[in-house]
Design a protein around this motif. Structure first.
Motif, PDB file in Angstrom:
ATOM      1  N   PRO A  74       0.952  -1.236  -0.247  1.00  0.00           N
ATOM      2  CA  PRO A  74      -0.012   0.038   0.051  1.00  0.00           C
ATOM      3  C   PRO A  74       1.015   1.103   0.091  1.00  0.00           C
ATOM      4  CG  PRO A  74      -0.025  -1.031   2.221  1.00  0.00           C
ATOM      5  CD  PRO A  74       0.917  -2.006   1.468  1.00  0.00           C
ATOM      6  N   ILE A  75       0.635   2.066  -0.916  1.00  0.00           N
ATOM      7  CA  ILE A  75       1.262   3.361  -0.932  1.00  0.00           C
ATOM      8  C   ILE A  75       0.423   4.350  -1.322  1.00  0.00           C
ATOM      9  CG2 ILE A  75       3.316   2.354  -1.795  1.00  0.00           C
ATOM     10  CD1 ILE A  75       1.444   4.203  -4.247  1.00  0.00           C
ATOM     11  N   GLN A  76       0.899   5.754  -0.883  1.00  0.00           N
ATOM     12  CA  GLN A  76       0.133   7.011  -1.234  1.00  0.00           C
ATOM     13  C   GLN A  76       1.219   7.955  -1.690  1.00  0.00           C
ATOM     14  OE1 GLN A  76      -1.788   9.268   1.541  1.00  0.00           O
ATOM     15  NE2 GLN A  76      -0.483   9.200   2.889  1.00  0.00           N
ATOM     16  N   TYR A  77       0.711   8.868  -2.680  1.00  0.00           N
ATOM     17  CA  TYR A  77       1.755  10.029  -3.242  1.00  0.00           C
ATOM     18  C   TYR A  77       1.082  11.147  -2.432  1.00  0.00           C
ATOM     19  CZ  TYR A  77       2.545   6.595  -6.932  1.00  0.00           C
ATOM     20  OH  TYR A  77       3.014   5.669  -7.900  1.00  0.00           O
ATOM     21  N   CYS A  78       2.325  12.071  -2.026  1.00  0.00           N
ATOM     22  CA  CYS A  78       1.865  13.485  -1.609  1.00  0.00           C
ATOM     23  C   CYS A  78       2.566  14.396  -2.392  1.00  0.00           C
ATOM     24  CB  CYS A  78       2.564  13.259  -0.090  1.00  0.00           C
ATOM     25  SG  CYS A  78       1.729  12.481   1.165  1.00  0.00           S
ATOM     26  N   VAL A  79       2.008  15.494  -2.585  1.00  0.00           N
ATOM     27  CA  VAL A  79       2.393  16.506  -3.564  1.00  0.00           C
ATOM     28  C   VAL A  79       2.822  17.906  -2.941  1.00  0.00           C
ATOM     29  CG1 VAL A  79       1.976  18.065  -5.560  1.00  0.00           C
ATOM     30  CG2 VAL A  79       1.138  15.696  -5.601  1.00  0.00           C
ATOM     31  N   VAL A  80       3.993  18.408  -2.768  1.00  0.00           N
ATOM     32  CA  VAL A  80       4.300  19.527  -2.079  1.00  0.00           C
ATOM     33  C   VAL A  80       4.645  20.824  -3.218  1.00  0.00           C
ATOM     34  CG1 VAL A  80       6.256  20.546  -0.564  1.00  0.00           C
ATOM     35  CG2 VAL A  80       5.444  18.313  -0.225  1.00  0.00           C
ATOM     36  N   VAL A  81       4.025  21.764  -2.909  1.00  0.00           N
ATOM     37  CA  VAL A  81       3.950  22.893  -3.875  1.00  0.00           C
ATOM     38  C   VAL A  81       4.564  24.184  -2.842  1.00  0.00           C
ATOM     39  CG1 VAL A  81       2.757  24.350  -5.417  1.00  0.00           C
ATOM     40  CG2 VAL A  81       2.090  22.123  -5.162  1.00  0.00           C
ATOM     41  N   ASN A  82       5.694  24.630  -3.588  1.00  0.00           N
ATOM     42  CA  ASN A  82       6.239  26.090  -2.863  1.00  0.00           C
ATOM     43  C   ASN A  82       6.900  26.958  -3.892  1.00  0.00           C
ATOM     44  OD1 ASN A  82       9.460  26.138  -1.895  1.00  0.00           O
ATOM     45  ND2 ASN A  82       8.633  24.343  -2.768  1.00  0.00           N
ATOM     46  N   ARG A  83       7.218  27.932  -3.174  1.00  0.00           N
ATOM     47  CA  ARG A  83       7.902  29.002  -4.336  1.00  0.00           C
ATOM     48  C   ARG A  83       9.430  29.338  -4.112  1.00  0.00           C
ATOM     49  NH1 ARG A  83       3.657  34.059  -3.813  1.00  0.00           N
ATOM     50  NH2 ARG A  83       5.479  35.130  -5.148  1.00  0.00           N
ATOM     51  N   GLU A  84       9.904  28.449  -3.230  1.00  0.00           N
ATOM     52  CA  GLU A  84      11.474  28.747  -3.116  1.00  0.00           C
ATOM     53  C   GLU A  84      12.412  27.700  -3.691  1.00  0.00           C
ATOM     54  OE1 GLU A  84      12.119  29.098   1.257  1.00  0.00           O
ATOM     55  OE2 GLU A  84      10.448  30.296   1.552  1.00  0.00           O
ATOM     56  N   HIS A  85      12.053  26.566  -3.501  1.00  0.00           N
ATOM     57  CA  HIS A  85      13.157  25.546  -3.916  1.00  0.00           C
ATOM     58  C   HIS A  85      12.414  24.110  -3.883  1.00  0.00           C
ATOM     59  CE1 HIS A  85      13.902  23.835   0.195  1.00  0.00           C
ATOM     60  NE2 HIS A  85      14.036  25.527   0.189  1.00  0.00           N
ATOM     61  N   ASN A  86      13.028  23.139  -4.598  1.00  0.00           N
ATOM     62  CA  ASN A  86      12.582  21.682  -4.521  1.00  0.00           C
ATOM     63  C   ASN A  86      13.077  21.017  -3.215  1.00  0.00           C
ATOM     64  OD1 ASN A  86      12.832  21.956  -7.582  1.00  0.00           O
ATOM     65  ND2 ASN A  86      11.042  20.940  -7.165  1.00  0.00           N
ATOM     66  N   SER A 129       2.219   3.188   3.121  1.00  0.00           N
ATOM     67  CA  SER A 129       1.177   3.423   4.017  1.00  0.00           C
ATOM     68  C   SER A 129       1.269   2.804   5.448  1.00  0.00           C
ATOM     69  CB  SER A 129      -0.253   3.158   3.244  1.00  0.00           C
ATOM     70  OG  SER A 129      -0.321   3.963   2.055  1.00  0.00           O
ATOM     71  N   ARG A 130       2.240   1.818   5.555  1.00  0.00           N
ATOM     72  CA  ARG A 130       2.137   0.868   6.675  1.00  0.00           C
ATOM     73  C   ARG A 130       3.375   1.540   7.486  1.00  0.00           C
ATOM     74  NH1 ARG A 130       1.707  -4.960   3.869  1.00  0.00           N
ATOM     75  NH2 ARG A 130      -0.728  -5.010   3.478  1.00  0.00           N
ATOM     76  N   SER A 131       4.479   1.692   7.087  1.00  0.00           N
ATOM     77  CA  SER A 131       5.649   2.398   7.511  1.00  0.00           C
ATOM     78  C   SER A 131       5.684   3.713   7.655  1.00  0.00           C
ATOM     79  CB  SER A 131       6.810   1.675   7.077  1.00  0.00           C
ATOM     80  OG  SER A 131       6.992   1.936   5.814  1.00  0.00           O
ATOM     81  N   ASN A 132       5.117   4.508   6.726  1.00  0.00           N
ATOM     82  CA  ASN A 132       5.125   5.818   6.639  1.00  0.00           C
ATOM     83  C   ASN A 132       6.604   6.158   6.305  1.00  0.00           C
ATOM     84  OD1 ASN A 132       3.657   8.197   6.747  1.00  0.00           O
ATOM     85  ND2 ASN A 132       4.411   9.026   8.786  1.00  0.00           N
ATOM     86  N   MET A 133       7.376   5.463   5.807  1.00  0.00           N
ATOM     87  CA  MET A 133       8.505   5.754   5.175  1.00  0.00           C
ATOM     88  C   MET A 133       8.318   6.183   3.671  1.00  0.00           C
ATOM     89  SD  MET A 133      10.969   2.852   6.975  1.00  0.00           S
ATOM     90  CE  MET A 133      12.595   3.405   6.463  1.00  0.00           C
ATOM     91  N   SER A 134       9.064   7.182   3.111  1.00  0.00           N
ATOM     92  CA  SER A 134       8.979   7.716   1.915  1.00  0.00           C
ATOM     93  C   SER A 134      10.243   7.824   0.930  1.00  0.00           C
ATOM     94  CB  SER A 134       8.205   9.402   2.116  1.00  0.00           C
ATOM     95  OG  SER A 134       9.218   9.781   2.775  1.00  0.00           O
ATOM     96  N   THR A 135       9.857   8.026  -0.325  1.00  0.00           N
ATOM     97  CA  THR A 135      10.988   8.333  -1.269  1.00  0.00           C
ATOM     98  C   THR A 135      10.558   9.331  -2.110  1.00  0.00           C
ATOM     99  OG1 THR A 135      11.278   6.113  -1.308  1.00  0.00           O
ATOM    100  CG2 THR A 135      12.541   7.212  -3.031  1.00  0.00           C
TER     101      THR A 135
END
Length: 568
Positions: free
Chosen positions: A208-220, A319-325
């Motif tokens: 199980p996975i989920q994608y998270c999108v981050v938006v900002n105006r400074e940098h990646n 989604s289980r471990s909450n670890m991300s890439t």
């Protein structure tokens, strides 16, 4: 630093009296400890196969230890900086003879154990300086005491740390596809549509996975915890604490760092702290947002400012471990605001129009040649909008439009047409509009008055569903798609799926059922049925039918949720 080192050594080496070695995941004691995360919250011992979060004060190094009992052991250590660059080094020292798991005598005195370690520099295995997520990986490591030392020279910060002796089987971080880039597929004045290839962790490993999108105006951002640190703690007011007065030496959860249990104070080995620290105040981030969207790999970011550069990052999280890439982020500048308040329509060209909630948009059509008729095709992708058409200043049309409508008006030589689109109170509106003096060349497919999909309840089985929809006298191509949804399919989700302007090119190939051509000169018989097979028992599916016109423009019928029988 001497009292702190003594504390760490007391925690590490006297373990020989009750564990005699760093616990592995095969030991009952280790299982007990990892269930009680408070044990590792501020411990200098690194648990095997579990990610921990910790902190660093500026210019104050911190050391972690773990023991590898046997030679030729695989080893992987990953350090994730959150909101500041880190310097870290991994070194190896030989185990004292009496500290091994095979020792049977009494443990050495603490002073003698301390002297054995501090008198040896150890062998440096790996070092890194920067803010990337970096790993040390070895397929075969010697036994010994491993020390990981970390330092932040820029500011107080926190980080995440993961170590394992079974890297092949663990696979804690979701995998990236062969092309890990985030692509900008559509760019508007206030919206940007992003797309990326799905993670193999979901498609191949079925995790199980989920994608998270981050938006900002400074940098990646290079990690999700770096983005979350910017969202929560970058602007926090923080006063330097006084050890022994403002906090327990083993409880730093209050000083700008996330806690596992919000509102629950914790001290050494899970004991309650005696002193509650001052609260942290953060200013809201108006130009930064994080949106987790489930397992979809296409997303439209809205409510952006025109002519502004934004940075977009996508993270895939287990989604289980909450670890991300982290995927490889991208950036884009939104389009400028139209200098003219009126949008010019070109003969025979489809124009995308965005209307704010309760807002209005003006469009102008001025045919270059004399004409007898003018035709307006209006495709409202979401909710109904009001359209008014004036010819040389005179109102000749005023109607509400939902779905696709065609208006054919009598022409006049050198006439100019002004269209006014008014958004509704529910939300913003998205439309596609075509104006032409040659209506025979249609870009939009013809639609029946009723664009619902009908499901036949009596024909449902455990593995199939039968549906029907109406067609027209014009021969068009119809494509049907299916997607499994959960039983709690909400109205908000359904509304997002109802965007009729999203074509089949936004769908996964695995969701396609079939495509076919269909029409009937007799409108009473212009109906077609289809049985969707290969479904799972007791599951809900979202069905969509797209009709594709000769010009390639597609329109989606109203979505339909069907559920297979659980028992047959």
């Amino acid at each position: 630093m001497v009292p702190l080192q003594w504390c760490l050594l007391w925690l590490l080496f006297p373990l020989s009296s009750w564990t005699q070695k760093f616990p592995t995941r095969d030991e009952e004691l280790f299982q007990m400890q990892i269930r009680d995360k408070a044990f590792f919250h501020d411990s200098s011992v690194i648990p095997d196969g579990a990610e921990i979060s910790s902190y660093l004060f500026r210019d104050t190094p911190k050391r972690y230890f773990f023991v590898v009992e046997e030679d030729n052991t695989p080893l992987s250590v990953t350090v994730t900086p959150c909101d500041a660059p880190l310097e870290w080094q991994l070194s190896l020292q030989e185990l004292p003879e009496d500290a091994s798991g095979e020792g049977s005598g009494d443990p050495e005195p603490l002073e003698q154990q301390k002297q054995q370690i501090t008198n040896e520099e150890g062998t440096a295995l790996f070092s890194y300086k920067g803010n990337d997520v970096e790993s040390f990986v070895a397929s075969s490591s010697p036994s010994g005491l491993y020390q990981l030392e970390l330092l932040s020279t820029e500011k107080d910060t926190h980080f995440k740390l993961y170590a394992t002796t079974t890297p092949e089987s663990d696979q804690p971080y979701p995998e990236l596809p062969y092309d890990p880039r985030v692509d900008v597929t559509s760019l508007g004045r206030t919206t940007v549509t992003l797309a990326w290839k799905p993670s193999p962790t979901a498609s191949l490993l079925r995790q199980p996975i989920q994608y998270c999108v981050v938006v900002n105006r400074e940098h990646n951002f290079k990690s999700l915890c770096a983005a979350e640190a910017k969202l929560s703690a970058d602007d926090a007011f923080m006063t330097a604490p006084k050890p022994g007065l403002d906090f327990s030496p083993f409880d730093f959860a209050h000083f700008g760092f996330p806690s596992d249990n919000a509102g629950q104070e914790r001290g050494f080995l899970g004991k309650p702290s005696l002193k509650v620290a001052r609260p942290v105040y953060s200013r809201p981030k108006a130009d930064m947002q994080k949106i987790c969207i489930g397992n979809k790999n296409i997303f439209t970011v809205s409510d952006l400012k025109p002519d502004t550069q934004y940075y977009f990052d996508v993270f895939v999280a287990n989604s289980r471990s909450n670890m991300s890439t982290a995927y490889v982020g991208t950036f884009a500048r939104t389009q400028e605001e139209a200098r003219q308040k009126t949008v010019e329509l070109k003969d025979g060209k489809v124009t995308d129009v965005f209307v704010k909630r309760k807002g209005a948009k003006f469009l102008r059509f001025a045919p270059v040649s004399s004409h007898q008729k003018v035709t307006f095709f209006v495709h409202s992708c979401l909710d109904a909008v009001q359209i008014q058409v004036r010819r040389d200043g005179k109102l000749i049309l005023s109607q509400n439009v939902e779905g696709i409508r065609q208006f054919q008006l009598r022409g006049k030589p050198k006439a100019k047409y002004l269209l006014r689109l008014k958004g509704n109170k529910k939300g913003a509106s998205l439309l596609k509009i075509l104006a032409t003096t040659r209506p025979s060349k249609q870009s939009f497919p013809s639609l029946p008055e009723d664009t619902r999909i009908k499901a036949f309840d009596k024909l449902r089985t455990c593995s199939s569903a039968t549906v029907a929809w109406l067609g027209t006298q014009e021969r068009n191509k119809f494509c049907i798609y299916k997607k499994e949804v959960d039983g709690k399919y909400s109205e908000d989700q359904k509304k997002r799926e109802q965007n009729q302007c999203l074509g089949p090119d936004t769908r996964k190939k695995s969701e396609k059922v079939l495509c076919k051509y269909f029409h009937s000169q007799n409108l009473q018989k212009a109906v077609t049925t289809e049985t969707i097979k290969g479904l799972q028992p007791g599951k809900a599916y979202l069905l969509d039918v797209y009709v594709i016109g000769h010009g390639g423009h597609s329109v989606k019928y109203q979505s339909k949720v069907v559920k297979t029988r659980k028992f047959c």
